[in-house]
Design a protein around this motif. Structure first.
Motif, PDB file in Angstrom:
ATOM      1  N   GLY A 135       0.797  -1.216   0.000  1.00  0.00           N
ATOM      2  CA  GLY A 135       0.000   0.000   0.000  1.00  0.00           C
ATOM      3  C   GLY A 135       0.824   1.257   0.000  1.00  0.00           C
ATOM      4  N   VAL A 136       2.120   1.173  -0.243  1.00  0.00           N
ATOM      5  CA  VAL A 136       3.006   2.333  -0.282  1.00  0.00           C
ATOM      6  C   VAL A 136       3.684   2.387  -1.649  1.00  0.00           C
ATOM      7  CG1 VAL A 136       5.006   3.474   0.740  1.00  0.00           C
ATOM      8  CG2 VAL A 136       3.412   2.206   2.198  1.00  0.00           C
ATOM      9  N   ASN A 137       3.617   3.539  -2.310  1.00  0.00           N
ATOM     10  CA  ASN A 137       4.259   3.721  -3.612  1.00  0.00           C
ATOM     11  C   ASN A 137       5.412   4.696  -3.473  1.00  0.00           C
ATOM     12  OD1 ASN A 137       2.357   2.082  -4.968  1.00  0.00           O
ATOM     13  ND2 ASN A 137       0.930   3.817  -5.107  1.00  0.00           N
ATOM     14  N   VAL A 138       6.586   4.301  -3.985  1.00  0.00           N
ATOM     15  CA  VAL A 138       7.737   5.187  -4.022  1.00  0.00           C
ATOM     16  C   VAL A 138       7.644   6.015  -5.295  1.00  0.00           C
ATOM     17  CG1 VAL A 138      10.237   5.356  -4.100  1.00  0.00           C
ATOM     18  CG2 VAL A 138       9.155   3.605  -2.681  1.00  0.00           C
ATOM     19  N   LEU A 139       7.385   7.308  -5.161  1.00  0.00           N
ATOM     20  CA  LEU A 139       7.184   8.172  -6.309  1.00  0.00           C
ATOM     21  C   LEU A 139       8.490   8.692  -6.883  1.00  0.00           C
ATOM     22  CD1 LEU A 139       4.229  10.271  -4.831  1.00  0.00           C
ATOM     23  CD2 LEU A 139       4.089   8.253  -6.308  1.00  0.00           C
ATOM     24  N   ASP A 140       9.475   8.843  -6.027  1.00  0.00           N
ATOM     25  CA  ASP A 140      10.739   9.406  -6.491  1.00  0.00           C
ATOM     26  C   ASP A 140      11.795   9.208  -5.409  1.00  0.00           C
ATOM     27  OD1 ASP A 140      12.381  10.973  -8.365  1.00  0.00           O
ATOM     28  OD2 ASP A 140      12.333  12.530  -6.820  1.00  0.00           O
ATOM     29  N   HIS A 141      13.038   9.093  -5.832  1.00  0.00           N
ATOM     30  CA  HIS A 141      14.157   8.984  -4.894  1.00  0.00           C
ATOM     31  C   HIS A 141      15.342   9.726  -5.487  1.00  0.00           C
ATOM     32  CE1 HIS A 141      17.828   7.120  -3.150  1.00  0.00           C
ATOM     33  NE2 HIS A 141      17.113   7.209  -2.036  1.00  0.00           N
ATOM     34  N   GLN A 142      15.969  10.597  -4.697  1.00  0.00           N
ATOM     35  CA  GLN A 142      17.108  11.362  -5.198  1.00  0.00           C
ATOM     36  C   GLN A 142      18.050  11.727  -4.069  1.00  0.00           C
ATOM     37  OE1 GLN A 142      15.974  15.337  -6.618  1.00  0.00           O
ATOM     38  NE2 GLN A 142      14.002  15.140  -5.558  1.00  0.00           N
ATOM     39  N   ARG A 143      19.298  11.935  -4.432  1.00  0.00           N
ATOM     40  CA  ARG A 143      20.322  12.377  -3.491  1.00  0.00           C
ATOM     41  C   ARG A 143      20.575  13.857  -3.747  1.00  0.00           C
ATOM     42  NH1 ARG A 143      23.195  10.552   1.143  1.00  0.00           N
ATOM     43  NH2 ARG A 143      24.924  11.985   1.403  1.00  0.00           N
ATOM     44  N   ILE A 144      20.385  14.697  -2.717  1.00  0.00           N
ATOM     45  CA  ILE A 144      20.567  16.135  -2.843  1.00  0.00           C
ATOM     46  C   ILE A 144      21.520  16.581  -1.739  1.00  0.00           C
ATOM     47  CG2 ILE A 144      19.436  18.372  -2.957  1.00  0.00           C
ATOM     48  CD1 ILE A 144      16.830  16.949  -3.550  1.00  0.00           C
ATOM     49  N   GLY A 145      22.777  16.815  -2.078  1.00  0.00           N
ATOM     50  CA  GLY A 145      23.762  17.198  -1.070  1.00  0.00           C
ATOM     51  C   GLY A 145      23.816  16.153   0.026  1.00  0.00           C
ATOM     52  N   PRO A 146      23.642  16.568   1.297  1.00  0.00           N
ATOM     53  CA  PRO A 146      23.694  15.607   2.407  1.00  0.00           C
ATOM     54  C   PRO A 146      22.364  14.892   2.640  1.00  0.00           C
ATOM     55  CG  PRO A 146      23.406  17.810   3.268  1.00  0.00           C
ATOM     56  CD  PRO A 146      23.550  17.960   1.768  1.00  0.00           C
ATOM     57  N   PHE A 147      21.369  15.131   1.777  1.00  0.00           N
ATOM     58  CA  PHE A 147      20.033  14.581   1.991  1.00  0.00           C
ATOM     59  C   PHE A 147      19.736  13.449   1.010  1.00  0.00           C
ATOM     60  CE2 PHE A 147      19.876  19.122   3.095  1.00  0.00           C
ATOM     61  CZ  PHE A 147      19.477  19.045   4.426  1.00  0.00           C
ATOM     62  N   ASP A 148      19.195  12.369   1.548  1.00  0.00           N
ATOM     63  CA  ASP A 148      18.697  11.258   0.744  1.00  0.00           C
ATOM     64  C   ASP A 148      17.172  11.338   0.821  1.00  0.00           C
ATOM     65  OD1 ASP A 148      19.621   8.680  -0.655  1.00  0.00           O
ATOM     66  OD2 ASP A 148      18.021   7.981   0.649  1.00  0.00           O
ATOM     67  N   VAL A 149      16.536  11.762  -0.290  1.00  0.00           N
ATOM     68  CA  VAL A 149      15.124  12.139  -0.267  1.00  0.00           C
ATOM     69  C   VAL A 149      14.271  11.120  -1.014  1.00  0.00           C
ATOM     70  CG1 VAL A 149      13.455  13.931  -0.838  1.00  0.00           C
ATOM     71  CG2 VAL A 149      15.794  14.568  -0.181  1.00  0.00           C
ATOM     72  N   THR A 150      13.202  10.644  -0.363  1.00  0.00           N
ATOM     73  CA  THR A 150      12.245   9.729  -0.985  1.00  0.00           C
ATOM     74  C   THR A 150      10.846  10.306  -0.844  1.00  0.00           C
ATOM     75  OG1 THR A 150      13.608   7.810  -0.378  1.00  0.00           O
ATOM     76  CG2 THR A 150      11.335   7.377  -1.037  1.00  0.00           C
ATOM     77  N   ARG A 151      10.118  10.374  -1.971  1.00  0.00           N
ATOM     78  CA  ARG A 151       8.729  10.818  -1.952  1.00  0.00           C
ATOM     79  C   ARG A 151       7.821   9.591  -1.979  1.00  0.00           C
ATOM     80  NH1 ARG A 151       8.068  13.246  -6.975  1.00  0.00           N
ATOM     81  NH2 ARG A 151       5.862  13.461  -6.419  1.00  0.00           N
ATOM     82  N   LEU A 152       6.847   9.567  -1.067  1.00  0.00           N
ATOM     83  CA  LEU A 152       6.000   8.396  -0.900  1.00  0.00           C
ATOM     84  C   LEU A 152       4.517   8.762  -1.003  1.00  0.00           C
ATOM     85  CD1 LEU A 152       7.788   7.040   2.306  1.00  0.00           C
ATOM     86  CD2 LEU A 152       8.098   6.154  -0.016  1.00  0.00           C
ATOM     87  N   ALA A 153       3.746   7.835  -1.531  1.00  0.00           N
ATOM     88  CA  ALA A 153       2.286   7.932  -1.496  1.00  0.00           C
ATOM     89  C   ALA A 153       1.759   6.669  -0.846  1.00  0.00           C
ATOM     90  CB  ALA A 153       1.724   8.088  -2.907  1.00  0.00           C
ATOM     91  N   ALA A 154       0.776   6.812   0.025  1.00  0.00           N
ATOM     92  CA  ALA A 154       0.250   5.648   0.743  1.00  0.00           C
ATOM     93  C   ALA A 154      -1.248   5.761   0.904  1.00  0.00           C
ATOM     94  CB  ALA A 154       0.926   5.523   2.108  1.00  0.00           C
ATOM     95  N   HIS A 155      -1.893   4.624   1.002  1.00  0.00           N
ATOM     96  CA  HIS A 155      -3.337   4.573   1.224  1.00  0.00           C
ATOM     97  C   HIS A 155      -3.662   4.068   2.626  1.00  0.00           C
ATOM     98  CE1 HIS A 155      -3.828   5.303  -3.043  1.00  0.00           C
ATOM     99  NE2 HIS A 155      -3.026   4.279  -3.305  1.00  0.00           N
ATOM    100  N   ASP A 156      -2.609   3.747   3.381  1.00  0.00           N
ATOM    101  CA  ASP A 156      -2.812   3.205   4.715  1.00  0.00           C
ATOM    102  C   ASP A 156      -1.679   3.675   5.622  1.00  0.00           C
ATOM    103  OD1 ASP A 156      -2.041   0.672   6.671  1.00  0.00           O
ATOM    104  OD2 ASP A 156      -4.196   1.014   6.503  1.00  0.00           O
ATOM    105  N   ALA A 157      -2.025   4.321   6.737  1.00  0.00           N
ATOM    106  CA  ALA A 157      -1.015   4.881   7.633  1.00  0.00           C
ATOM    107  C   ALA A 157      -0.153   3.803   8.273  1.00  0.00           C
ATOM    108  CB  ALA A 157      -1.686   5.718   8.717  1.00  0.00           C
ATOM    109  N   THR A 158      -0.738   2.666   8.594  1.00  0.00           N
ATOM    110  CA  THR A 158       0.028   1.575   9.191  1.00  0.00           C
ATOM    111  C   THR A 158       1.062   1.037   8.209  1.00  0.00           C
ATOM    112  OG1 THR A 158      -1.834   0.959  10.593  1.00  0.00           O
ATOM    113  CG2 THR A 158      -0.108  -0.687  10.280  1.00  0.00           C
ATOM    114  N   ALA A 159       0.668   0.914   6.940  1.00  0.00           N
ATOM    115  CA  ALA A 159       1.598   0.457   5.915  1.00  0.00           C
ATOM    116  C   ALA A 159       2.724   1.464   5.710  1.00  0.00           C
ATOM    117  CB  ALA A 159       0.862   0.226   4.594  1.00  0.00           C
ATOM    118  N   LEU A 160       2.395   2.750   5.776  1.00  0.00           N
ATOM    119  CA  LEU A 160       3.416   3.791   5.626  1.00  0.00           C
ATOM    120  C   LEU A 160       4.412   3.737   6.786  1.00  0.00           C
ATOM    121  CD1 LEU A 160       4.626   6.260   4.289  1.00  0.00           C
ATOM    122  CD2 LEU A 160       2.859   7.669   5.396  1.00  0.00           C
ATOM    123  N   ALA A 161       3.906   3.577   8.014  1.00  0.00           N
ATOM    124  CA  ALA A 161       4.783   3.478   9.177  1.00  0.00           C
ATOM    125  C   ALA A 161       5.686   2.250   9.056  1.00  0.00           C
ATOM    126  CB  ALA A 161       3.956   3.409  10.453  1.00  0.00           C
TER     127      ALA A 161
END
Length: 357
Positions: A135-161
């Motif tokens: 129930g969690v979709n990874v929309l994007d992942h990128q490395r920006i300087g010291p940050f490792d950034v992942t954008r997520l979409a979810a339909h269930d809070a428990t699945a996201l956690a």
């Protein structure tokens, strides 16, 4: 466009895979949620956020200052729509501090003092002032300087956690419940891991700001994730918009923020680091809020245009001690009185002696 001490509804929730099981996790400490370093003793001592809004799009620039050091850390932040993530300029906050600094007014105190007898001069004092996780979709992942950034979409809070836990974001108590309102509203989640720019370095001091930009029809600063914080939270928000922006909804009912500054600024009057947010002009409003009991948080900050663009600047009064001059004058008068009295007594004594002879 969001802005604050505490980085916009951001929730610093997490970090570190590789935390030794024999060591207790550090206490959460940060206005937008929790900062969990890989070593004990590290924590966020200052979190600032700039919120810029043009009526349809919001920009959030956030910066953290870390005391102590750690090998890694992270935070999680819900946003209402797809976010573009990039690095920001720390100079923007230097400029904001200059623009919103309180006006200094001096008051003279003439009450007699005698500091000059021992200190040698007058003084001045202040008076106040799609990896694991169904129930969690990874929309994007990128490395920006010291940050490792992942954008997520979810339909269930428990699945996201669960996804956060499975991917190195330890699950704090209640994070699924705190994420639930955002998931229900179909918000995205930006999950960020921080790591030093080079091997052998650590996360400490001022970290480079991170900028998020997304579509929004209102100015909102997410705060529900901060409910899991174990220490009082301080939120410092700079809001840039066409008009003055006042809070219409609060994280804790009845706990209203304090207005620190309100005034119009022009892009030509600020540094390039801030000019991109100001464009042809904007109204800057700064709000500061202290939440002593984070468990009472049950909502977010929402800002709306005020009834009028009333300007405001906090005033700090300082006392200039003029008492040394008064004290010196008083001593001179006392001395003159003493000399006059002595002369008078001597003359009287001489007159009496002359009469006696």
């Amino acid at each position: 466009m969001f802005r604050v001490c505490r980085a916009v509804g951001v929730v610093v929730v997490l970090v570190l895979a590789g935390l030794s099981t024999g060591i207790a996790a550090p206490a959460w400490a940060c206005g937008c949620g929790a900062y969990i370093p890989s070593q004990q003793g590290a924590s966020v001592v200052d979190e600032r956020a700039l919120i810029a809004w043009d009526g349809s799009r919001e920009d959030i620039l956030m910066a953290l200052r870390v005391t102590g050091s750690s090998d890694s850390a992270a935070w999680v932040m819900p946003v209402p729509s797809a976010a573009q993530v990039s690095l920001g300029e720390a100079e923007a906050f230097t400029e904001l501090g200059r623009l919103t600094a309180p006006r200094i007014e001096y008051r003279d105190s003439w009450w007699p003092t005698f500091d000059w007898l021992t200190a040698g001069g007058p003084s001045e004092g202040a008076l106040a002032g799609s990896p694991p996780g169904a129930g969690v979709n990874v929309l994007d992942h990128q490395r920006i300087g010291p940050f490792d950034v992942t954008r997520l979409a979810a339909h269930d809070a428990t699945a996201l956690a669960k996804w956060l836990t499975d991917n190195g974001f330890p699950q704090p108590d209640g994070i699924d419940a705190n994420l639930a309102p955002y998931v229900a509203d179909q918000w995205e989640t930006v999950a960020v891991k921080l790591a030093p720019a080079a091997d052998g370095e650590s996360l400490t001091g001022d970290l480079q700001p991170l900028r998020l930009s997304f579509a929004s029809d209102r100015v909102i600063y997410p705060m529900r994730l901060s409910r899991s914080a174990s220490t009082p939270q301080t939120v410092d928000l700079y809001v840039l918009a066409e008009h003055r922006m006042d809070p219409t909804s609060l994280p804790v009912t009845g706990n209203a923020p304090t207005l620190e500054f309100a005034g119009r600024i022009e892009g030509t009057d600020v540094s390039p680091a801030l000019a991109d947010f100001v464009s042809d002009g904007a109204f800057l409003t700064r709000w500061n809020n202290v939440i002593l009991e984070p468990e009472m948080i049950d909502g977010d900050y929402i800002f709306a245009q005020a009834d009028a663009d009333t300007a405001y600047q906090r005033v700090v009064y300082r006392t200039r001690n003029r008492g040394d001059l008064t004290g010196l004058t008083l001593l001179v008068l006392v001395g003159c009185f003493g000399i006059g009295l002595t002369v008078l007594l001597v003359r009287r004594s001489a007159n009496r002696g002359g009469l006696a002879s």
